[in-house]
Write an enzyme that holds these catalytic residues in place. Sequence first.
Site, PDB file in Angstrom:
ATOM      1  N   GLU A  73      31.852   0.688   4.157  1.00 16.96           N
ATOM      2  CA  GLU A  73      32.366   1.483   3.039  1.00 16.96           C
ATOM      3  C   GLU A  73      32.228   2.973   3.370  1.00 16.96           C
ATOM      4  O   GLU A  73      31.205   3.406   3.856  1.00 16.96           O
ATOM      5  CB  GLU A  73      31.576   1.130   1.764  1.00 16.96           C
ATOM      6  CG  GLU A  73      32.084   1.815   0.530  1.00 16.96           C
ATOM      7  CD  GLU A  73      33.602   1.703   0.422  1.00 16.96           C
ATOM      8  OE1 GLU A  73      34.128   0.595   0.331  1.00 16.96           O
ATOM      9  OE2 GLU A  73      34.281   2.756   0.464  1.00 16.96           O
ATOM     10  N   LYS A  76      31.281   3.167  11.583  1.00 17.60           N
ATOM     11  CA  LYS A  76      30.660   3.648  10.339  1.00 17.60           C
ATOM     12  C   LYS A  76      29.523   4.626  10.657  1.00 17.60           C
ATOM     13  O   LYS A  76      29.430   5.713  10.076  1.00 17.60           O
ATOM     14  CB  LYS A  76      30.150   2.443   9.531  1.00 17.60           C
ATOM     15  CG  LYS A  76      29.328   2.807   8.319  1.00 17.60           C
ATOM     16  CD  LYS A  76      30.109   3.585   7.277  1.00 17.60           C
ATOM     17  CE  LYS A  76      29.167   4.239   6.288  1.00 17.60           C
ATOM     18  NZ  LYS A  76      29.837   5.080   5.316  1.00 17.60           N
ATOM     19  N   LEU A  77      28.670   4.258  11.616  1.00 14.78           N
ATOM     20  CA  LEU A  77      27.570   5.155  11.990  1.00 14.78           C
ATOM     21  C   LEU A  77      28.126   6.447  12.566  1.00 14.78           C
ATOM     22  O   LEU A  77      27.630   7.549  12.297  1.00 14.78           O
ATOM     23  CB  LEU A  77      26.649   4.482  13.026  1.00 14.78           C
ATOM     24  CG  LEU A  77      25.872   3.247  12.586  1.00 14.78           C
ATOM     25  CD1 LEU A  77      24.977   2.749  13.717  1.00 14.78           C
ATOM     26  CD2 LEU A  77      25.021   3.552  11.350  1.00 14.78           C
ATOM     27  N   CYS A 130      22.013   8.179   2.998  1.00 15.91           N
ATOM     28  CA  CYS A 130      22.614   7.608   4.204  1.00 15.91           C
ATOM     29  C   CYS A 130      22.633   8.472   5.471  1.00 15.91           C
ATOM     30  O   CYS A 130      22.371   7.953   6.548  1.00 15.91           O
ATOM     31  CB  CYS A 130      24.029   7.145   3.886  1.00 15.91           C
ATOM     32  SG  CYS A 130      24.000   5.777   2.714  1.00 15.91           S
TER      33      CYS A 130
HETATM   34  P1  NAD Z   1      21.428   0.668  -3.586  1.00 18.38           P
HETATM   35  O1  NAD Z   1      19.981   0.711  -3.297  1.00 18.38           O
HETATM   36  O2  NAD Z   1      22.000   1.539  -4.640  1.00 18.38           O
HETATM   37  O3  NAD Z   1      21.856  -0.837  -3.954  1.00 18.38           O
HETATM   38  C1  NAD Z   1      21.455  -1.948  -3.239  1.00 18.38           C
HETATM   39  C2  NAD Z   1      21.130  -3.074  -4.217  1.00 18.38           C
HETATM   40  O4  NAD Z   1      20.923  -4.291  -3.509  1.00 18.38           O
HETATM   41  C3  NAD Z   1      19.875  -2.844  -5.041  1.00 18.38           C
HETATM   42  O5  NAD Z   1      20.196  -2.843  -6.413  1.00 18.38           O
HETATM   43  C4  NAD Z   1      18.961  -4.020  -4.671  1.00 18.38           C
HETATM   44  O6  NAD Z   1      18.180  -4.485  -5.763  1.00 18.38           O
HETATM   45  C5  NAD Z   1      19.956  -5.057  -4.220  1.00 18.38           C
HETATM   46  N1  NAD Z   1      19.403  -6.084  -3.350  1.00 18.38           N
HETATM   47  C6  NAD Z   1      18.619  -5.933  -2.249  1.00 18.38           C
HETATM   48  N2  NAD Z   1      18.361  -7.118  -1.692  1.00 18.38           N
HETATM   49  C7  NAD Z   1      18.986  -8.060  -2.440  1.00 18.38           C
HETATM   50  C8  NAD Z   1      19.109  -9.461  -2.335  1.00 18.38           C
HETATM   51  N3  NAD Z   1      18.542 -10.144  -1.336  1.00 18.38           N
HETATM   52  N4  NAD Z   1      19.826 -10.116  -3.280  1.00 18.38           N
HETATM   53  C9  NAD Z   1      20.429  -9.437  -4.287  1.00 18.38           C
HETATM   54  N5  NAD Z   1      20.360  -8.099  -4.411  1.00 18.38           N
HETATM   55  C10 NAD Z   1      19.649  -7.411  -3.499  1.00 18.38           C
HETATM   56  O7  NAD Z   1      22.157   0.928  -2.203  1.00 18.38           O
HETATM   57  P2  NAD Z   1      23.629   1.545  -1.987  1.00 18.38           P
HETATM   58  O8  NAD Z   1      23.571   3.017  -2.081  1.00 18.38           O
HETATM   59  O9  NAD Z   1      24.567   0.781  -2.838  1.00 18.38           O
HETATM   60  O10 NAD Z   1      23.874   1.200  -0.450  1.00 18.38           O
HETATM   61  C11 NAD Z   1      24.104  -0.126  -0.027  1.00 18.38           C
HETATM   62  C12 NAD Z   1      24.568  -0.099   1.412  1.00 18.38           C
HETATM   63  O11 NAD Z   1      25.823   0.597   1.497  1.00 18.38           O
HETATM   64  C13 NAD Z   1      23.642   0.622   2.382  1.00 18.38           C
HETATM   65  O12 NAD Z   1      23.675  -0.052   3.604  1.00 18.38           O
HETATM   66  C14 NAD Z   1      24.262   1.991   2.536  1.00 18.38           C
HETATM   67  O13 NAD Z   1      23.973   2.571   3.786  1.00 18.38           O
HETATM   68  C15 NAD Z   1      25.743   1.688   2.440  1.00 18.38           C
HETATM   69  N6  NAD Z   1      26.584   2.777   1.930  1.00 18.38           N
HETATM   70  C16 NAD Z   1      26.147   3.542   0.885  1.00 18.38           C
HETATM   71  C17 NAD Z   1      26.991   4.537   0.380  1.00 18.38           C
HETATM   72  C18 NAD Z   1      26.544   5.404  -0.762  1.00 18.38           C
HETATM   73  O14 NAD Z   1      27.244   6.382  -1.045  1.00 18.38           O
HETATM   74  N7  NAD Z   1      25.463   5.115  -1.453  1.00 18.38           N
HETATM   75  C19 NAD Z   1      28.263   4.715   0.918  1.00 18.38           C
HETATM   76  C20 NAD Z   1      28.669   3.900   1.965  1.00 18.38           C
HETATM   77  C21 NAD Z   1      27.819   2.929   2.460  1.00 18.38           C
HETATM   78  C1  UGA Z   2      28.463  10.284   2.745  1.00 23.23           C
HETATM   79  C2  UGA Z   2      29.849  10.251   3.398  1.00 23.23           C
HETATM   80  O1  UGA Z   2      30.586  11.384   2.976  1.00 23.23           O
HETATM   81  C3  UGA Z   2      30.586   8.975   3.015  1.00 23.23           C
HETATM   82  O2  UGA Z   2      31.822   8.910   3.721  1.00 23.23           O
HETATM   83  C4  UGA Z   2      29.734   7.762   3.381  1.00 23.23           C
HETATM   84  O3  UGA Z   2      30.372   6.592   2.981  1.00 23.23           O
HETATM   85  C5  UGA Z   2      28.396   7.876   2.687  1.00 23.23           C
HETATM   86  O4  UGA Z   2      27.754   9.114   3.084  1.00 23.23           O
HETATM   87  C6  UGA Z   2      27.433   6.796   3.060  1.00 23.23           C
HETATM   88  O5  UGA Z   2      27.594   6.131   4.051  1.00 23.23           O
HETATM   89  O6  UGA Z   2      26.474   6.702   2.299  1.00 23.23           O
HETATM   90  P1  UGA Z   2      27.539  10.926   0.344  1.00 23.23           P
HETATM   91  O7  UGA Z   2      26.223  10.991   1.045  1.00 23.23           O
HETATM   92  O8  UGA Z   2      27.624  10.114  -0.888  1.00 23.23           O
HETATM   93  O9  UGA Z   2      28.655  10.354   1.340  1.00 23.23           O
HETATM   94  O10 UGA Z   2      28.037  12.390  -0.041  1.00 23.23           O
HETATM   95  P2  UGA Z   2      28.588  13.606   0.856  1.00 23.23           P
HETATM   96  O11 UGA Z   2      29.670  14.247   0.114  1.00 23.23           O
HETATM   97  O12 UGA Z   2      28.856  13.203   2.238  1.00 23.23           O
HETATM   98  O13 UGA Z   2      27.346  14.599   0.846  1.00 23.23           O
HETATM   99  C7  UGA Z   2      26.162  14.330   1.586  1.00 23.23           C
HETATM  100  C8  UGA Z   2      25.259  15.557   1.538  1.00 23.23           C
HETATM  101  O14 UGA Z   2      25.838  16.617   2.291  1.00 23.23           O
HETATM  102  C9  UGA Z   2      25.046  16.121   0.137  1.00 23.23           C
HETATM  103  O15 UGA Z   2      23.720  16.556   0.011  1.00 23.23           O
HETATM  104  C10 UGA Z   2      26.015  17.282   0.074  1.00 23.23           C
HETATM  105  O16 UGA Z   2      25.640  18.283  -0.841  1.00 23.23           O
HETATM  106  C11 UGA Z   2      25.936  17.792   1.512  1.00 23.23           C
HETATM  107  N1  UGA Z   2      27.134  18.556   1.930  1.00 23.23           N
HETATM  108  C12 UGA Z   2      28.349  17.951   1.988  1.00 23.23           C
HETATM  109  C13 UGA Z   2      27.004  19.883   2.291  1.00 23.23           C
HETATM  110  O17 UGA Z   2      25.883  20.454   2.268  1.00 23.23           O
HETATM  111  N2  UGA Z   2      28.115  20.573   2.702  1.00 23.23           N
HETATM  112  C14 UGA Z   2      29.335  19.996   2.764  1.00 23.23           C
HETATM  113  O18 UGA Z   2      30.313  20.698   3.146  1.00 23.23           O
HETATM  114  C15 UGA Z   2      29.456  18.651   2.399  1.00 23.23           C
END
Ligand code: NAD
Ligand code: UGA
Length: 468
Positions: A168, A223-224, A279
């Site tokens: 995602e 993704k990474l 992340c």
């Molecule tokens: P989060 O902590 O908000 O949500 C994860 C949820 O999974 C929690 O509510 C937890 O209770 C639940 N969970 C854990 N183990 C479980 C299990 N065995 N069964 C059922 N539920 C379980 O995390 P998130 O921010 O949604 O991130 C999830 C993943 O997506 C991570 O790998 C993150 O790197 C990735 N990701 C996050 C974002 C972001 O913006 N937050 C964007 C892209 C990708």
């Molecule tokens: C980031 C990526 O933008 C998403 O594409 C990715 O899916 C996600 O991580 C993830 O894997 O979790 P997010 O962390 O939600 O999303 O938000 P960003 O907009 O990327 O901001 C990350 C941090 O960088 C924030 O603290 C933001 O304030 C800072 N930032 C961002 C800056 O300081 N300057 C910028 O120009 C942009």
Amino acid sequence: MISNICCIGAGYVGGPTMTVIADRCPNILINVVDTNAEKIKAWNSEDLNKLPVFEPGLRELIKKVRNKNLFFSSDIDLCIKNADAIFISVNTPIKTSGLGAGEASDLKWVEASARRISENANGHTIVIEKSTLPVRTAKVIKEILSTQEIYENDNERNKSFSVLSNPEFLAEGTAIKDLQEPDRVLIGGDDKNAILELKKLYLNWVDKHKIITTNLWSSELSKLTANAFLAQRISSINSISAICEATGADIKEVAKATGLDSRIGLKFLKAGPGFGGSCFKKDILNLVYLCKYFNLRQVGDFWEQVIKINEWQRNRIYEIIVKNLFGNISDKKILILGFSFKANTNDTRESPTIGLSINLLKENANLVFHDPQVSFDQIKNELEKFTDLQKYTNQISFCSNLYNASDYADAIIIMTEWKEYELVDWEKITKKMRKPSWVFDARGILDISKIRTENINIWQVGNGVIKN
Ligand code: NAD
Ligand code: UGA
């Protein structure tokens, strides 16, 4: 044909992602499950202000699809059993102990999900990695799924699995729009039929040219890589912000002049207090760990520097604040604007405000917090993870009215770029402060020409000190 989806993990990704899929695919039944019963309860809350995730546009969509084709449930086993596609969207933080502590991803929750799927699934199930994972995690998931199959020899249920990677890319604060209009959808896998099924799901609203397919390892690594590149841009611009402050150049002008080169682009060039969020740091650490594992030390060192500059920027801003307040902030009143890691989210994970607050508390400052979406309880919980907050309970408070909170404040620090901080009456606020008073704009959001008053000192990231 996918007709019943289960998403394991009702967090910042699982909740909004499934809400958008439910909206765009009214004929698909979706259950979002979580081990955290409180979270499920909050997702089911009548009061939409109590949803566990704040995202612009989310409440409206939830209202439309919840309890129609989108359900939030704690009955994990049943939802897995009924699903033909299962998204794993659980947390994947960095390990805090044991081998790889502080560097490698903790796959505990992914593994638990895979085991639960293998125990409860029925018929053929497409298992989709939505979480961000180290390269080759799909192999681990496949192994868990197939081992369980053999152990149980459960021919009646005729279980079989296809594992896909579908990372995602949404960013918090713009999650709904990012999901509705993604730059691309990435599907990695080796089972052509399963890839086609997932592709068909996205084709309900995403242009076919934006859906790309790769092998599993490319998908996991992309993704990474994307997150590492984004974070690298922030560290790059933050490093330049320090040069601007030293030379009299203006970071916004430099960013614009640089970003207008179409090969560079204007996005992600905003200097600030260092990137936060759950992340970027974890995903780069993950990449660095991978490099070490494959003996690519120089590559690991290169990416590690992105995190080092981020920490340096955070610390640099802290030092600037203390130095400008005569090196002494004991008993001074400091108003901190913004606790979420960026605007338009209630997420506080890895927020740059956490470390800064703890440093200021250690200097005996009195902190007053303000955030439009983060409660005082959440702030205290977050600080408590990193310090013994008992020691500082008399030094912290929360205010919802900025004008009252600025009474006799020695300094105001803008840590999150909430729109309302740009719009407040800065002249009115600064008049109420104790002199000499300071505003530290760590986000560079203030239009200084408009708020410059007789009695206020301003420091702005990438501009430095602007005295009257
Ligand atoms: P989060 O902590 O908000 O949500 C994860 C949820 O999974 C929690 O509510 C937890 O209770 C639940 N969970 C854990 N183990 C479980 C299990 N065995 N069964 C059922 N539920 C379980 O995390 P998130 O921010 O949604 O991130 C999830 C993943 O997506 C991570 O790998 C993150 O790197 C990735 N990701 C996050 C974002 C972001 O913006 N937050 C964007 C892209 C990708
Ligand atoms: C980031 C990526 O933008 C998403 O594409 C990715 O899916 C996600 O991580 C993830 O894997 O979790 P997010 O962390 O939600 O999303 O938000 P960003 O907009 O990327 O901001 C990350 C941090 O960088 C924030 O603290 C933001 O304030 C800072 N930032 C961002 C800056 O300081 N300057 C910028 O120009 C942009």
